[in-house]
Design an enzyme around this catalytic site. Structure first.
Site, PDB file in Angstrom:
ATOM      1  CB  CYS A  42       6.157  15.807   9.888  1.00  0.00           C
ATOM      2  SG  CYS A  42       5.800  14.721  11.288  1.00  0.00           S
ATOM      3  CB  CYS A  47       8.545  12.871  12.596  1.00  0.00           C
ATOM      4  SG  CYS A  47       7.355  14.056  11.979  1.00  0.00           S
ATOM      5  CE  LYS A  50      13.274  10.922  12.254  1.00  0.00           C
ATOM      6  NZ  LYS A  50      13.929  12.233  12.347  1.00  0.00           N
ATOM      7  CE1 TYR A 176      15.219  15.445  13.910  1.00  0.00           C
ATOM      8  CE2 TYR A 176      16.410  17.502  14.223  1.00  0.00           C
ATOM      9  CZ  TYR A 176      15.366  16.806  13.662  1.00  0.00           C
ATOM     10  OH  TYR A 176      14.465  17.442  12.836  1.00  0.00           O
ATOM     11  CD  GLU A 180      15.692  10.912  15.184  1.00  0.00           C
ATOM     12  OE1 GLU A 180      14.985  11.223  16.157  1.00  0.00           O
ATOM     13  OE2 GLU A 180      15.461  11.340  14.030  1.00  0.00           O
ATOM     14  CG  HIS A 439       8.403   0.114  43.103  1.00  0.00           C
ATOM     15  ND1 HIS A 439       9.707   0.423  42.772  1.00  0.00           N
ATOM     16  CD2 HIS A 439       8.440  -1.109  43.682  1.00  0.00           C
ATOM     17  CE1 HIS A 439      10.493  -0.554  43.158  1.00  0.00           C
ATOM     18  NE2 HIS A 439       9.750  -1.515  43.716  1.00  0.00           N
ATOM     19  CD  GLU A 444      10.121   3.408  41.227  1.00  0.00           C
ATOM     20  OE1 GLU A 444       9.687   3.684  42.368  1.00  0.00           O
ATOM     21  OE2 GLU A 444      10.263   2.243  40.813  1.00  0.00           O
TER      22      GLU A 444
END
Length: 450
Positions: A42, A47, A50, A176, A180, A439, A444
């Site tokens: 990682c 991760c 990346k 993934y 990515e 909002h 939302e």
């Protein structure tokens, strides 16, 4: 019997370090063996670097979109060398932090490979140490298919070391990692072709999520060859010549001098000595129970080497659960249910809980109700861009409990992280309905879907 250590950890990735530090905090004497850079996949080749490249890839879109808000056009070019150097400098900084944390925790570090001699003895370089309990946290590594010319491809680890940006890049694999990097490189200006064996990317994810991301990728200019595989690679003066089989059965020059093989990973079990300690392996991974205990009662394993849920936070939580249970007087089990995850593609995606297909398989189609919303976020109206956000809730009708939440769109990971708390706590659709939305925001929509 007296041992050199209460706990010895083989592997200095996120899971191993987290376990070592937590056990040491409780007063255990802990040793750790790691030959490579601290932090594991990682931090060093996954991760963290990346995600930094993902951030880099967003700027061209921001420059373009700003014009819709009145900003003048921006002319900017990427300094690839500066970007890669900055990413590597950050990795080096994190390595130092991990070293300092282990030193402060008084964990004794052995800079060599650890190999099991028996269930209580570990060989580290030219030394042998003993431990009451042992944790295996050695992670996994990318694997390449065995085809002619595969040596002309690189693995994901190498993407952070490229001396120059490829103008044309082939990404082989629809998981993934492949998705990515395809999005990163296309956004940075490379011509990208992605070759996948399935009809869609991201096998195992919700079908709506898969379709939405794939449609967006193709609209952004990534060419996806589905139901297709590479049978051979030849290096020519023009670039890499790929022999394809499937819907595309032909020879094509698709890349400069490299291609990215992102076709899977497997646990790092070679030369670990598992057989010496009687540790069982199943389907190429270390077999463990719900306590992360192996077939030997004093030997544990966490993270990718167990091939359960291969995510860094999962490995950390698995390891800390062991330390809490064995040394902290706080017995607990790491739950592998409702673990959120994200795909840092463009657009971004995140998910928690069951997919629609999984929910139907578990409860029956008539027991499931799906709430779905797909819309253009306000941000893209002034730039006049047709970018879509998808939000989806999978609900069990009898109990009204939310079984899964899925999103594709900007900041999906940040939004789903909060939603995941509610799903983990067993929230019902009525709880979402009773929550007032913020909002105007995209988030939302999760509490206004009907």
């Amino acid at each position: 019997m007296s041992y050199d250590f209460d706990l010895f950890v083989i592997g200095g990735g996120s899971g191993g370090i987290a376990t070592a530090r937590r056990a040491a905090e409780y007063g255990a004497k802990v040793g750790l063996a790691e030959m490579g850079r601290l932090g594991g996949t990682c931090v060093n080749k996954g991760c963290i670097p990346k995600k930094l490249m993902v951030y880099t890839s967003h700027f061209p879109h921001l420059f373009e979109e700003s014009q819709g808000y009145g900003w003048s056009p921006v002319k900017s070019t990427l300094d690839w060398t500066k970007m890669i150097t900055s990413v590597q400098n950050e990795v080096t900084r994190l390595n130092g932090i991990y070293q300092k944390m282990l030193d402060n925790s008084k964990v004794e570090i052995y800079r060599n490979y650890g190999k099991l001699i028996d269930s209580h003895t570990i060989e580290v370089g030219d030394k042998k140490v003993t431990a009451d309990k042992i944790l295996i946290a050695v992670g996994g590594h990318p694997v390449k298919p065995d085809i002619p010319g595969i040596e002309h491809t690189i693995i994901s680890d190498n993407m952070f070391e490229l001396p120059a940006q490829p103008k044309r890049l082939v990404v082989w694999g629809g998981g993934y990692i492949g998705v990515e990097f395809a999005c990163i490189m296309q956004s940075l200006g490379s011509e990208v072709i992605q070759i996948i064996r399935q009809d869609k990317i991201l096998k195992g994810f919700d079908e709506d999520l898969r379709s939405t991301i794939q449609e967006a990728m193709e609209k952004h200019g990534i060419r996806i060859l589905s139901q297709c595989t590479i049978t051979a690679i030849e290096k020519t003066s023009e670039g890499l010549k790929l022999s394809l089989q499937g819907q595309e059965t032909t020879d094509m020059v698709l890349a400069d001098t490299i291609g990215l093989a992102a076709t899977g990973r497997k646990p790092n079990l070679d030369n670990l000595g598992l057989e010496n300690a009687g540790v069982d392996v199943k389907n190429g991974a270390i077999a463990v129970d719900k306590y992360s205990c192996t077939s030997q009662p004093n030997i544990y394993a966490v993270g990718d080497c167990t091939d359960r849920i291969n995510l860094t936070p999962v490995a950390i939580n698995e390891g800390r659960a062991i330390a809490d249970s064995e040394y902290g007087g706080k017995p607990r089990i790491m739950s592998h249910e409702n673990v959120p995850s994200a795909v840092f593609s463009t657009p971004e995606a995140a998910t928690v809980g069951l997919t629609e297909a999984e929910a139907i398989a578990q409860y029956g189609e008539n027991a499931i109700k799906v709430y779905r919303s797909k819309f253009r976020p306000m941000y893209y109206i002034l730039p006049a861009k047709d970018e879509k956000t998808l939000m989806k809730l999978v609900v069990h009708q009898e109990t009204d409990r939310i079984l899964g939440a899925h999103m594709v769109g900007d900041h999906a990971a940040e939004i789903i992280q909060g939603v995941a708390i509610a799903v983990k706590m067993g929230a019902k659709k009525a709880d979402f309905d009773a929550t007032v939305g913020i909002h105007p925001s995209s988030a939302e929509e999760f509490v206004t879907m009907r």
